[in-house]
Write a protein that holds these residues in place. Structure first.
Motif, PDB file in Angstrom:
ATOM      1  N   GLU B 361       0.828  -1.207   0.000  1.00 32.44           N
ATOM      2  CA  GLU B 361       0.000   0.000   0.000  1.00 32.44           C
ATOM      3  C   GLU B 361       0.868   1.265   0.000  1.00 32.44           C
ATOM      4  OE1 GLU B 361      -3.361  -0.352   2.578  1.00 32.44           O
ATOM      5  OE2 GLU B 361      -3.844   1.787   2.378  1.00 32.44           O
ATOM      6  N   LEU B 362       1.953   1.227   0.785  1.00 35.96           N
ATOM      7  CA  LEU B 362       2.833   2.401   0.846  1.00 35.96           C
ATOM      8  C   LEU B 362       3.545   2.604  -0.501  1.00 35.96           C
ATOM      9  CD1 LEU B 362       4.320   1.918   4.426  1.00 35.96           C
ATOM     10  CD2 LEU B 362       2.878   3.827   3.672  1.00 35.96           C
ATOM     11  N   GLU B 363       3.979   1.499  -1.103  1.00 34.74           N
ATOM     12  CA  GLU B 363       4.714   1.647  -2.367  1.00 34.74           C
ATOM     13  C   GLU B 363       3.787   2.085  -3.495  1.00 34.74           C
ATOM     14  OE1 GLU B 363       7.540  -1.648  -2.797  1.00 34.74           O
ATOM     15  OE2 GLU B 363       8.844  -0.528  -1.411  1.00 34.74           O
ATOM     16  N   SER B 364       2.492   1.746  -3.358  1.00 36.67           N
ATOM     17  CA  SER B 364       1.535   2.215  -4.369  1.00 36.67           C
ATOM     18  C   SER B 364       1.361   3.737  -4.292  1.00 36.67           C
ATOM     19  CB  SER B 364       0.184   1.525  -4.205  1.00 36.67           C
ATOM     20  OG  SER B 364      -0.522   2.078  -3.101  1.00 36.67           O
ATOM     21  N   CYS B 365       1.763   4.326  -3.154  1.00 41.98           N
ATOM     22  CA  CYS B 365       1.733   5.800  -3.033  1.00 41.98           C
ATOM     23  C   CYS B 365       3.006   6.424  -3.593  1.00 41.98           C
ATOM     24  CB  CYS B 365       1.609   6.230  -1.566  1.00 41.98           C
ATOM     25  SG  CYS B 365       0.156   5.628  -0.706  1.00 41.98           S
ATOM     26  N   GLY B 366       3.924   5.605  -4.073  1.00 43.30           N
ATOM     27  CA  GLY B 366       5.166   6.138  -4.622  1.00 43.30           C
ATOM     28  C   GLY B 366       6.296   6.182  -3.601  1.00 43.30           C
ATOM     29  N   PHE B 367       6.063   5.618  -2.414  1.00 44.68           N
ATOM     30  CA  PHE B 367       7.122   5.595  -1.404  1.00 44.68           C
ATOM     31  C   PHE B 367       7.969   4.336  -1.585  1.00 44.68           C
ATOM     32  CE2 PHE B 367       3.532   7.635   1.217  1.00 44.68           C
ATOM     33  CZ  PHE B 367       3.819   8.890   0.713  1.00 44.68           C
ATOM     34  N   GLN B 368       9.134   4.332  -0.909  1.00 44.71           N
ATOM     35  CA  GLN B 368      10.006   3.167  -0.990  1.00 44.71           C
ATOM     36  C   GLN B 368      10.207   2.618   0.412  1.00 44.71           C
ATOM     37  OE1 GLN B 368      13.295   4.218  -3.407  1.00 44.71           O
ATOM     38  NE2 GLN B 368      13.488   2.141  -4.217  1.00 44.71           N
ATOM     39  N   CYS B 369       9.991   1.322   0.590  1.00 47.60           N
ATOM     40  CA  CYS B 369      10.041   0.725   1.930  1.00 47.60           C
ATOM     41  C   CYS B 369      11.229  -0.214   2.068  1.00 47.60           C
ATOM     42  CB  CYS B 369       8.769  -0.067   2.187  1.00 47.60           C
ATOM     43  SG  CYS B 369       7.304   0.970   2.270  1.00 47.60           S
ATOM     44  N   LYS B 370      11.817  -0.188   3.261  1.00 50.13           N
ATOM     45  CA  LYS B 370      12.859  -1.146   3.601  1.00 50.13           C
ATOM     46  C   LYS B 370      12.590  -1.619   5.017  1.00 50.13           C
ATOM     47  CE  LYS B 370      16.546   1.044   0.907  1.00 50.13           C
ATOM     48  NZ  LYS B 370      17.437   0.137   0.177  1.00 50.13           N
ATOM     49  N   ILE B 371      12.848  -2.886   5.274  1.00 55.93           N
ATOM     50  CA  ILE B 371      12.723  -3.391   6.642  1.00 55.93           C
ATOM     51  C   ILE B 371      14.126  -3.419   7.234  1.00 55.93           C
ATOM     52  CG2 ILE B 371      12.151  -5.393   8.059  1.00 55.93           C
ATOM     53  CD1 ILE B 371       9.991  -6.061   5.986  1.00 55.93           C
ATOM     54  N   ALA B 372      14.262  -2.922   8.448  1.00 59.68           N
ATOM     55  CA  ALA B 372      15.599  -2.879   9.050  1.00 59.68           C
ATOM     56  C   ALA B 372      15.552  -3.315  10.503  1.00 59.68           C
ATOM     57  CB  ALA B 372      16.178  -1.469   8.944  1.00 59.68           C
ATOM     58  N   GLY B 373      16.557  -4.121  10.859  1.00 58.37           N
ATOM     59  CA  GLY B 373      16.776  -4.421  12.272  1.00 58.37           C
ATOM     60  C   GLY B 373      17.467  -3.224  12.886  1.00 58.37           C
ATOM     61  N   ILE B 374      17.135  -2.945  14.155  1.00 60.65           N
ATOM     62  CA  ILE B 374      17.596  -1.726  14.802  1.00 60.65           C
ATOM     63  C   ILE B 374      18.620  -2.050  15.883  1.00 60.65           C
ATOM     64  CG2 ILE B 374      16.807   0.257  16.197  1.00 60.65           C
ATOM     65  CD1 ILE B 374      15.754   0.094  13.272  1.00 60.65           C
ATOM     66  N   GLY B 375      19.667  -1.261  15.941  1.00 62.65           N
ATOM     67  CA  GLY B 375      20.615  -1.390  17.046  1.00 62.65           C
ATOM     68  C   GLY B 375      21.619  -2.520  16.900  1.00 62.65           C
ATOM     69  N   GLY B 376      21.902  -2.902  15.651  1.00 60.69           N
ATOM     70  CA  GLY B 376      22.859  -3.995  15.426  1.00 60.69           C
ATOM     71  C   GLY B 376      24.306  -3.502  15.422  1.00 60.69           C
ATOM     72  N   ASN B 377      25.161  -4.314  14.807  1.00 63.20           N
ATOM     73  CA  ASN B 377      26.590  -4.013  14.790  1.00 63.20           C
ATOM     74  C   ASN B 377      26.926  -2.714  14.076  1.00 63.20           C
ATOM     75  OD1 ASN B 377      26.992  -6.364  16.088  1.00 63.20           O
ATOM     76  ND2 ASN B 377      27.843  -7.483  14.328  1.00 63.20           N
ATOM     77  N   GLY B 378      28.065  -2.163  14.464  1.00 59.85           N
ATOM     78  CA  GLY B 378      28.595  -0.996  13.777  1.00 59.85           C
ATOM     79  C   GLY B 378      29.548  -1.453  12.685  1.00 59.85           C
ATOM     80  N   LEU B 379      30.615  -0.716  12.579  1.00 58.33           N
ATOM     81  CA  LEU B 379      31.617  -0.972  11.547  1.00 58.33           C
ATOM     82  C   LEU B 379      32.211  -2.374  11.622  1.00 58.33           C
ATOM     83  CD1 LEU B 379      33.809  -0.034   9.495  1.00 58.33           C
ATOM     84  CD2 LEU B 379      35.120   0.730  11.488  1.00 58.33           C
ATOM     85  N   GLU B 380      32.368  -3.024  10.455  1.00 61.55           N
ATOM     86  CA  GLU B 380      33.058  -4.315  10.367  1.00 61.55           C
ATOM     87  C   GLU B 380      33.916  -4.334   9.100  1.00 61.55           C
ATOM     88  OE1 GLU B 380      30.139  -7.551  12.468  1.00 61.55           O
ATOM     89  OE2 GLU B 380      29.397  -6.572  10.657  1.00 61.55           O
ATOM     90  N   ILE B 381      34.992  -5.135   9.158  1.00 59.95           N
ATOM     91  CA  ILE B 381      35.824  -5.246   7.951  1.00 59.95           C
ATOM     92  C   ILE B 381      36.053  -6.709   7.599  1.00 59.95           C
ATOM     93  CG2 ILE B 381      37.042  -3.032   8.182  1.00 59.95           C
ATOM     94  CD1 ILE B 381      39.375  -4.651   9.370  1.00 59.95           C
ATOM     95  N   CYS B 382      36.534  -6.927   6.399  1.00 63.91           N
ATOM     96  CA  CYS B 382      36.678  -8.272   5.861  1.00 63.91           C
ATOM     97  C   CYS B 382      37.831  -8.245   4.855  1.00 63.91           C
ATOM     98  CB  CYS B 382      35.345  -8.618   5.177  1.00 63.91           C
ATOM     99  SG  CYS B 382      35.349 -10.100   4.197  1.00 63.91           S
ATOM    100  N   PHE B 383      38.786  -9.172   5.000  1.00 59.84           N
ATOM    101  CA  PHE B 383      39.941  -9.194   4.101  1.00 59.84           C
ATOM    102  C   PHE B 383      39.796 -10.269   3.053  1.00 59.84           C
ATOM    103  CE2 PHE B 383      41.562  -7.467   8.099  1.00 59.84           C
ATOM    104  CZ  PHE B 383      42.025  -6.248   7.640  1.00 59.84           C
ATOM    105  N   ASN B 384      40.351 -10.001   1.908  1.00 60.63           N
ATOM    106  CA  ASN B 384      40.332 -10.981   0.831  1.00 60.63           C
ATOM    107  C   ASN B 384      41.755 -11.042   0.275  1.00 60.63           C
ATOM    108  OD1 ASN B 384      39.888 -12.553  -1.345  1.00 60.63           O
ATOM    109  ND2 ASN B 384      38.292 -11.259  -2.274  1.00 60.63           N
ATOM    110  N   ILE B 385      42.529 -12.005   0.796  1.00 59.03           N
ATOM    111  CA  ILE B 385      43.948 -12.048   0.437  1.00 59.03           C
ATOM    112  C   ILE B 385      44.156 -12.476  -1.001  1.00 59.03           C
ATOM    113  CG2 ILE B 385      46.230 -12.835   1.173  1.00 59.03           C
ATOM    114  CD1 ILE B 385      44.994 -13.785   3.749  1.00 59.03           C
ATOM    115  N   SER B 386      43.272 -13.384  -1.452  1.00 62.21           N
ATOM    116  CA  SER B 386      43.460 -13.941  -2.795  1.00 62.21           C
ATOM    117  C   SER B 386      43.310 -12.857  -3.853  1.00 62.21           C
ATOM    118  CB  SER B 386      42.456 -15.060  -3.031  1.00 62.21           C
ATOM    119  OG  SER B 386      41.147 -14.515  -2.952  1.00 62.21           O
ATOM    120  N   SER B 387      42.501 -11.831  -3.524  1.00 62.16           N
ATOM    121  CA  SER B 387      42.314 -10.757  -4.495  1.00 62.16           C
ATOM    122  C   SER B 387      43.635 -10.025  -4.686  1.00 62.16           C
ATOM    123  CB  SER B 387      41.239  -9.793  -3.969  1.00 62.16           C
ATOM    124  OG  SER B 387      41.274  -8.615  -4.720  1.00 62.16           O
ATOM    125  N   SER B 388      43.977  -9.792  -5.925  1.00 62.05           N
ATOM    126  CA  SER B 388      45.265  -9.133  -6.150  1.00 62.05           C
ATOM    127  C   SER B 388      45.057  -7.766  -6.749  1.00 62.05           C
ATOM    128  CB  SER B 388      46.120  -9.992  -7.074  1.00 62.05           C
ATOM    129  OG  SER B 388      45.468 -10.101  -8.322  1.00 62.05           O
TER     130      SER B 388
END
Lengths: 388, 388
Positions: B361-388
């Protein structure tokens, strides 16, 4: 001899709900009236019934005066100098008279009003046969003070034709009562309101009697004199609500969130006081009518936000707000909320075309709109000697 | 070697606008992220440009590192231990580098973000050639902290691959930084935010860095640990607004109605404090999750009413409120108002079917909806050694 009395409905401009918690509120009369006409039969009419016609509702009730006297013998009649509460036993006796009329189920909500009618009538006029006709421009149960306007106009008509009425029947047109008689009408109307509402605040009958505006706070009333002609669009959402439950829900929220709600009620108190000040202030070069209207609009918007914070808005009210917002008009609910009526200020410079458009759009949602002048005259009466 | 960093967006749960006037506010991270991937070319790549790809916007920019060094020689590089503000003169030099890219008119709003990128990049990594790719689940300019999430994830990626990064590249999956490094990232991100926003509050980058929730008041921040899993529907009305003008309009209203507005801000302060308390409290037999959610809903409704009282709502926001109210869901605007995003609490026991209906119903009004969990983790990083 016929007397007609008319008494206005009321709106609450600011402070509903918060007033229960000690904030100031501002109520005003509207130029929508309830009319009561009272006529005694001539002896030649050979007429011995008390007849009540509620024109808008399509209800006509009639009691032989002998039956009233029999059911309800202790009524003293003609005691207009001292309005008294209807004793519980008498209330039961009157209830029997009302029940005998077999009011259709759909109109049974009017029984309390009919009871109030019989108490006021017999208290002031005893067992005289008469014909009483009621017309009203006020929707019932919409928070516009229809029951108070009924009680005020009824009490006025009864008192005008009572022995102590002391009226000059030869004067023409709509006349006002003297202050002492207005006071008497207001007191009787309050007794009628008690039968209808249980514990009325007394605001509705006071506004209906005196007209103009009233600021009230913790039981104290102050009549205020408006210095600006305000016009409101009153939109009846036609959504019924339970005023007691709404008042209770605000109190419960105040118990759950005492600090926040105390601050909310304080904010409403400021808004009511500011509004009263603006309305009373003379227009001048410093603050012309347009600026005054803008201030009133801002205060209405703020009060509406605070009412939403109290949780007494309703989807129907939000629809009205959203619709009027499109036309840059400020609105607020008036009264208990949860449905009922919404006020929209119609500024002086607003074009009639826009007003027509707004009304058309609101009525297409199934709402009913009326335009009302705010803060006009209170109770007035009119004699018609030629009528026999 | 490639590093990816992700940093969350944020919502304001309570207290926006009032915080400017001394009330407490509560902000929380949402599990919608901005991802920054940073990769240095190997010597054999013979690659000497700094390349920035903004995937969602469809913008790719590239500078020969020699050109950067020439335009902007005073950058010392590798000064990660002491984040500093970009001096005005340097800002002008960077602006020249950005102008040379001839960013299309429709995307010119991103120029400040590109400027922040060049300042952070050269400050931490000097004139190294690299490829930086940005993806984001956060809409731009909708009040969800997209610029802070960009600055935080960028700063994190730059620091992770810096000499002082001190990372164990062999660990797999999403990793968290140590506290001292989080602090460093947060400070650099704040410097980036200053380039983008002028005078940011520091809330957005702090929430994005640390995740979870933050209560703030008059410049003081306190991280709070949520004890309940909150899920919100975030509806982007896609109505742009001018945050500065909205903040100014509330201040003007506060000048016009000092008593009423002071009380309104006090009410908001109470609501923020209550909300923080509920969110931190452990669920128990006395207050189960459903009751906690009902309390949060009531506080959201109250806060929304107070925001309406401040005059920062908007027709689009009212439409969202009215739509979610039909499903008995509580909503409030989040951020500056006047458009932007609206939060709707999705209670634990709410069926997916209802959620789907509301979104449709909201998107039919032209709005955009997202569902989000609140209060989760902050910054995180991830390494990819194989990538050159």
């Amino acid at each position: 001899m016929e007397v007609r009395a008319r008494a206005p409905g009321k709106i609450i401009l600011a402070g509903e709900h918060a007033v229960v918690h000690g904030s100031a509120a501002v109520a005003a009369s509207i130029d929508l009236y309830t009319y009561v006409s009272l006529r005694f039969p001539t002896p030649s009419d050979n007429h011995d019934t008390l007849n009540l016609q509620l024109k808008d509702i399509g209800l006509e009730l009639s009691w032989p005066v002998g039956r009233i006297k029999e059911a309800f013998p202790e009524s003293s009649g003609c005691i207009t100098s001292s309005p008294t509460s209807c004793p519980p036993d008498t209330l039961k006796l009157i209830a029997t008279l009302v029940e005998e009329q077999n009011i259709p189920e759909a109109k049974i909500g009017l029984a309390a009003g009919v009871t109030a009618f019989l108490w006021l009538y017999t208290s002031v006029q005893g067992y005289k046969p008469a014909k009483v006709v009621v017309n009203s421009e006020l929707p019932l149960g919409a928070g516009l003070g229809s029951s108070a306007a009924f009680c005020v106009s009824l009490a006025a008509a009864l008192i005008a034709l009572s022995d102590s009425g002391n009226q000059d029947f030869s004067r023409e047109g709509w006349l006002t009562f003297e202050d002492s008689q207005l006071e008497l009408v207001n007191k009787w109307a309050f007794e009628g309101e008690k039968i209808i509402h249980g514990k009325p605040s007394g605001i509705d009958n006071t506004v209906s009697t005196y007209g103009n505006m009233i600021k009230y706070k913790s039981g104290g009333l102050a009549r205020i004199k408006s210095n600006m002609a305000l016009k409101m669009l009153i939109t009846d959402t036609k959504v019924g609500r339970n005023t007691k439950a709404l008042v209770a829900s605000v109190s419960e929220r105040a118990v759950r969130h005492p600090n926040a709600m105390t601050a909310v009620f304080t904010a409403v108190d400021s808004i009511s006081n500011e509004l009263a000040t603006i309305i009373q202030s003379a227009s001048s070069a410093d603050l012309d009518i347009v600026e005054k209207e803008e201030k009133v609009e801002e205060l209405m918007e703020m009060n509406q936000g605070l009412l939403q914070c109290m949780g007494v808005s309703h989807a129907s009210i939000e629809t009205v707000l959203r619709t009027t917002l499109k036309y840059k008009l400020a609105s607020k609910l008036t009264g208990a909320g949860g449905g009922g009526c919404v006020l929209t200020l119609l500024p002086t410079l607003l074009s009639g075309t826009v007003v027509d458009k707004v009304i058309a759009e609101l009525e297409s949602c199934g709402f009913q709109c009326k335009i009302a002048g705010i803060g006009g005259n209170g109770l007035e009466i009119c004699f018609n000697i030629s009528s026999s």
